[in-house]
Design a protein around this motif. Structure first.
Motif, short mmCIF file in Angstrom:
data_model
loop_
_atom_site.label_atom_id
_atom_site.label_comp_id
_atom_site.label_asym_id
_atom_site.label_seq_id
_atom_site.Cartn_x
_atom_site.Cartn_y
_atom_site.Cartn_z
N ASP A 161 67.53 -38.90 37.77
CA ASP A 161 67.25 -39.87 38.84
C ASP A 161 67.82 -39.35 40.15
OD1 ASP A 161 66.81 -41.98 40.49
OD2 ASP A 161 68.26 -43.33 39.55
N PHE A 162 66.97 -38.72 40.95
CA PHE A 162 67.42 -38.16 42.20
C PHE A 162 67.26 -39.13 43.38
CE2 PHE A 162 66.40 -34.19 39.78
CZ PHE A 162 67.70 -33.71 39.74
N THR A 163 67.00 -40.39 43.07
CA THR A 163 66.98 -41.39 44.13
C THR A 163 68.39 -41.93 44.40
OG1 THR A 163 66.52 -43.19 42.58
CG2 THR A 163 64.62 -42.08 43.60
N SER A 164 69.28 -41.79 43.42
CA SER A 164 70.64 -42.28 43.59
C SER A 164 71.65 -41.15 43.75
CB SER A 164 71.05 -43.16 42.39
OG SER A 164 70.93 -42.44 41.18
N THR A 165 71.35 -39.98 43.21
CA THR A 165 72.21 -38.81 43.34
C THR A 165 71.40 -37.66 43.92
OG1 THR A 165 73.49 -39.47 41.38
CG2 THR A 165 73.72 -37.18 42.12
N PRO A 166 71.85 -37.07 45.03
CA PRO A 166 71.08 -35.97 45.62
C PRO A 166 71.04 -34.76 44.70
CG PRO A 166 73.17 -36.27 46.76
CD PRO A 166 73.03 -37.42 45.83
N PRO A 167 69.97 -33.98 44.74
CA PRO A 167 69.79 -32.86 43.80
C PRO A 167 70.92 -31.85 43.81
CG PRO A 167 67.75 -33.30 44.99
CD PRO A 167 68.79 -34.15 45.62
N GLY A 168 71.39 -31.48 44.99
CA GLY A 168 72.46 -30.48 45.05
C GLY A 168 73.72 -30.97 44.39
N GLN A 169 74.08 -32.22 44.62
CA GLN A 169 75.27 -32.80 44.02
C GLN A 169 75.12 -32.86 42.50
OE1 GLN A 169 76.82 -37.19 44.47
NE2 GLN A 169 77.35 -36.06 46.34
N TRP A 170 73.93 -33.22 42.04
CA TRP A 170 73.68 -33.30 40.60
C TRP A 170 73.81 -31.92 39.96
CZ3 TRP A 170 70.12 -31.17 37.23
CH2 TRP A 170 69.99 -31.77 35.97
N LEU A 171 73.24 -30.91 40.58
CA LEU A 171 73.31 -29.55 40.02
C LEU A 171 74.74 -29.03 39.96
CD1 LEU A 171 70.18 -27.93 41.68
CD2 LEU A 171 70.59 -28.11 39.21
N ILE A 172 75.51 -29.27 41.01
CA ILE A 172 76.91 -28.82 41.02
C ILE A 172 77.68 -29.42 39.85
CG2 ILE A 172 79.10 -28.98 42.28
CD1 ILE A 172 77.47 -28.74 44.88
N GLY A 173 77.39 -30.69 39.55
CA GLY A 173 78.11 -31.37 38.48
C GLY A 173 77.60 -31.07 37.09
N GLN A 174 76.34 -30.63 36.96
CA GLN A 174 75.72 -30.49 35.65
C GLN A 174 75.51 -29.06 35.17
OE1 GLN A 174 74.82 -33.07 33.57
NE2 GLN A 174 75.77 -34.48 35.03
N VAL A 175 75.26 -28.15 36.08
CA VAL A 175 74.81 -26.81 35.69
C VAL A 175 75.75 -25.75 36.25
CG1 VAL A 175 72.89 -25.20 35.67
CG2 VAL A 175 72.44 -27.65 35.76
N PRO A 176 76.48 -25.03 35.40
CA PRO A 176 77.34 -23.96 35.91
C PRO A 176 76.50 -22.79 36.42
CG PRO A 176 77.32 -23.95 33.51
CD PRO A 176 76.55 -25.17 33.93
N TRP A 177 76.93 -22.21 37.52
CA TRP A 177 76.23 -21.05 38.06
C TRP A 177 77.18 -19.87 38.11
CZ3 TRP A 177 78.18 -19.00 42.62
CH2 TRP A 177 79.05 -19.83 43.33
N SER A 178 76.63 -18.67 38.03
CA SER A 178 77.46 -17.47 38.00
C SER A 178 77.26 -16.58 39.23
CB SER A 178 77.16 -16.65 36.74
OG SER A 178 75.77 -16.31 36.68
N THR A 179 76.09 -16.69 39.87
CA THR A 179 75.78 -15.85 41.02
C THR A 179 75.02 -16.68 42.05
OG1 THR A 179 75.57 -13.93 39.57
CG2 THR A 179 74.71 -13.69 41.81
N ALA A 180 75.30 -16.43 43.32
CA ALA A 180 74.58 -17.12 44.39
C ALA A 180 74.27 -16.14 45.51
CB ALA A 180 75.39 -18.29 44.93
#
Length: 241
Positions: A161-180
């Protein structure tokens, strides 16, 4: 007078709170000229020196700009992002002491287009989620977020539900990243972007494009477009050994 009867600290804080409140709420937007000091002194029945101290404190805090012979004006707040970090947009806005909000303007589940393939580095036909959000700092548009998420590696995004949580914030909290990877450039606002940002067509914008990967492969590509006068990028580094 206020200096001798002990009223000045309380009155000083009242004037400061009143002016800060009008600026932070957006009642006095960037560029608004504040009443002259003599008028504020009359309004609050205090000395001009008391008002001058308030204005000096507001100027030091970056809320107003004082111009000789012209008066004092509300400044355009400027956020800073570290070039080598992934920042939460809400945190950037709140660092300006402004209320944050966002709207989800578009959301589309689709097979990757040629442009999506190039941006995400995925195979043709990969399912992606494409979204456009507008982020606000107080009443004013802060930035436009155009994001692609690779559903092959983040399938749960399809039902989030990206109407209540912005996509970037959701990704930071849910998906670990290794390279940017960050790409930064200046552009002139096209008609649609100018409309979304509430600026003039052709106005200068700062664009930050970012791709992130995990051990599974590409996660997301995002393009963040800011009005050119509201954002700065900073980097801190040490000499190469």
């Amino acid at each position: 007078m206020a200096d001798t009867n002990g009223r000045e600290p309380t009155l000083h804080q009242r004037i400061l709170n009143d002016i800060e409140g009008k600026i932070v709420s957006g009642e006095w937007p960037p560029g608004h000229r504040l009443p002259f000091e003599v008028d504020l002194a009359a309004q609050y029945d205090c000395s001009r020196m008391t008002v001058n101290k308030v204005m000096t404190q507001l100027a030091k805090g970056g809320l107003i700009e004082r111009r000789k012979k012209s008066g004092s004006f509300v400044t355009q707040p400027q956020a800073q992002s570290a070039v080598l970090e992934i920042n939460d947009i809400e945190a950037e806005v709140r660092s300006l002491n402004l209320p944050y909000s966002f709207t989800l303007k578009r959301r589309e589940l689709r097979k990757a287009t040629d442009a999506d393939v190039r941006l995400l580095e995925v195979a043709t036909g990969t399912r992606v989620l494409a979204m456009t959000c507008i982020h606000f700092a107080g009443p004013r548009q802060f930035c436009v977020e155009e994001r692609l998420i690779n559903l092959a590696n983040v399938p749960e995004a399809a039902t989030a539900d990206f109407t209540s949580t912005p996509p970037g914030q959701w990704l930071i909290g849910q998906v670990p990243w290794s390279t940017a990877e960050h790409r930064i450039r200046a552009v002139s606002a096209a008609a649609e972007m100018a409309s979304m940002l509430g600026i003039s067509k052709g106005a200068a914008c700062l664009v930050v494009e970012r791709r992130t990967w995990s051990g599974l492969g590409p996660i997301t590509h995002v393009r963040l477009t800011y009005p050119g006068d509201t954002h700065a990028l900073v980097a801190r580094f040490t000499p190469a050994s």
